[in-house]
Design a protein around this motif. Structure first.
Motif, PDB file in Angstrom:
ATOM      1  N   VAL A   1       5.616   8.138 -13.633  1.00  0.00           N
ATOM      2  CA  VAL A   1       5.802   6.877 -13.554  1.00  0.00           C
ATOM      3  C   VAL A   1       6.497   6.342 -14.917  1.00  0.00           C
ATOM      4  O   VAL A   1       5.476   6.326 -15.689  1.00  0.00           O
ATOM      5  N   ILE A   2       7.556   6.070 -15.192  1.00  0.00           N
ATOM      6  CA  ILE A   2       7.938   5.300 -16.248  1.00  0.00           C
ATOM      7  C   ILE A   2       8.313   3.998 -16.221  1.00  0.00           C
ATOM      8  O   ILE A   2       9.505   3.679 -15.153  1.00  0.00           O
TER       9      ILE A   2
ATOM     10  N   LEU B   1       3.450   6.230 -17.798  1.00  0.00           N
ATOM     11  CA  LEU B   1       2.005   5.709 -17.510  1.00  0.00           C
ATOM     12  C   LEU B   1       1.097   6.819 -17.346  1.00  0.00           C
ATOM     13  O   LEU B   1       1.509   7.883 -16.682  1.00  0.00           O
ATOM     14  N   GLU B   2       0.113   6.864 -17.906  1.00  0.00           N
ATOM     15  CA  GLU B   2      -0.980   7.999 -17.911  1.00  0.00           C
ATOM     16  C   GLU B   2      -2.278   7.457 -17.087  1.00  0.00           C
ATOM     17  O   GLU B   2      -2.804   8.363 -16.377  1.00  0.00           O
ATOM     18  N   ALA B   3      -2.665   6.399 -17.499  1.00  0.00           N
ATOM     19  CA  ALA B   3      -4.091   5.682 -16.900  1.00  0.00           C
ATOM     20  C   ALA B   3      -5.276   6.733 -17.199  1.00  0.00           C
ATOM     21  O   ALA B   3      -5.702   6.976 -15.982  1.00  0.00           O
TER      22      ALA B   3
ATOM     23  N   GLY C   1       0.014   8.171 -10.698  1.00  0.00           N
ATOM     24  CA  GLY C   1       0.855   8.834 -10.269  1.00  0.00           C
ATOM     25  C   GLY C   1       0.575  10.230  -9.155  1.00  0.00           C
ATOM     26  O   GLY C   1       1.432  10.599  -8.481  1.00  0.00           O
ATOM     27  N   GLU C   2      -0.378   9.723  -8.514  1.00  0.00           N
ATOM     28  CA  GLU C   2      -0.898  10.472  -7.370  1.00  0.00           C
ATOM     29  C   GLU C   2      -0.363  10.165  -5.932  1.00  0.00           C
ATOM     30  O   GLU C   2      -0.753   9.877  -5.097  1.00  0.00           O
ATOM     31  N   LEU C   3       1.047  10.092  -6.048  1.00  0.00           N
ATOM     32  CA  LEU C   3       1.659   9.691  -4.985  1.00  0.00           C
ATOM     33  C   LEU C   3       1.580  10.370  -3.592  1.00  0.00           C
ATOM     34  O   LEU C   3       1.555   9.971  -2.647  1.00  0.00           O
ATOM     35  N   GLY C   4       1.375  11.684  -3.719  1.00  0.00           N
ATOM     36  CA  GLY C   4       0.993  12.627  -2.729  1.00  0.00           C
ATOM     37  C   GLY C   4      -0.347  12.185  -1.905  1.00  0.00           C
ATOM     38  O   GLY C   4      -0.466  12.602  -0.445  1.00  0.00           O
ATOM     39  N   HIS C   5      -1.250  11.352  -2.506  1.00  0.00           N
ATOM     40  CA  HIS C   5      -2.069  10.858  -1.814  1.00  0.00           C
ATOM     41  C   HIS C   5      -2.213   9.428  -1.358  1.00  0.00           C
ATOM     42  O   HIS C   5      -3.282   8.647  -1.168  1.00  0.00           O
TER      43      HIS C   5
END
Length: 203
Positions: free
Chosen positions: A37-38, A44-46, A51-55
């Motif tokens: 995610v930009i 973004l790293e957090a 970025g765990e879009l798959g979940h």
């Protein structure tokens, strides 16, 4: 050098399909699904949690159990393994049947086989459901799809576009793009990180 999905996103953002954009979502579709995610020119790293879009839980996945412990995760039905799972269910396959890869299912879908088309319909709809959440939260100008399943963009993108017609209201509508670097995106991004490290040390 870095997380494979975020390094892939860095490569696509700096040198590939997302070059010149300041708001971008990079989503490699492989066995699993994640995202880089930009936002406003910042990746973004957090602390590794972003970025765990798959979940993200989506209606199209129903109450199917995910390996992460949740039910209804996107990657259950929209990753490469998910497409295979969709196809086997629609085709009434049994455990003893010969395995079929997602690439072969894509070929069958292009030939008009109903079960194969149905497998991609489920995947594309699920992706649209997750993408709308990401659009609402992050407002990307483009979504760059990579990974092995990006080779089936001709099957997935029309479904996602059609779903966007129904689902989007105030959200910015993104361009749907395929990765410039394909499976090499993570390697290119790792190279960028390595180069930055070397040049920073030299200064």
């Amino acid at each position: 050098m870095g997380h494979d999905v975020r390094t892939g996103g860095l490569a696509e953002w700096q040198l590939g399909s997302g070059r010149g954009l300041t708001n971008l979502l990079f989503v490699p579709l492989g066995t699993g699904i994640a995202a880089a995610v930009i936002v406003d020119g910042r990746l973004l790293e957090a602390d590794g949690y972003a970025g765990e879009l798959g979940h993200v839980q989506v209606p199209s996945a129903g109450d199917q159990q995910c390996a992460c412990g949740q039910v209804g995760c996107l990657e259950i039905v929209a990753g490469a393994s998910g497409v295979v799972r969709n196809y086997r269910r629609l085709a009434g396959a049994t455990p003893g049947d010969e395995p079929v890869a997602a690439e072969e299912i894509a070929t069958r879908a292009r030939a008009g086989q109903p079960e194969a088309l149905g497998a991609f319909e489920i995947a594309g709809t699920a992706l649209s459901e997750a993408f709308v959440i990401a659009l609402t939260l992050f407002g990307p100008e483009a979504i760059v799809v990579g990974g092995g399943l990006s080779g089936a963009a001709d099957l997935l993108f029309p479904i996602i576009d059609q779903e966007f017609d129904h689902r989007l209201t105030f959200q910015r509508r993104p361009k749907l793009l395929t990765s410039s670097f394909g499976s090499r995106a993570g390697l290119v991004g790792a190279g960028l990180l390595g180069w930055r490290s070397v040049t920073a040390e030299a200064q």
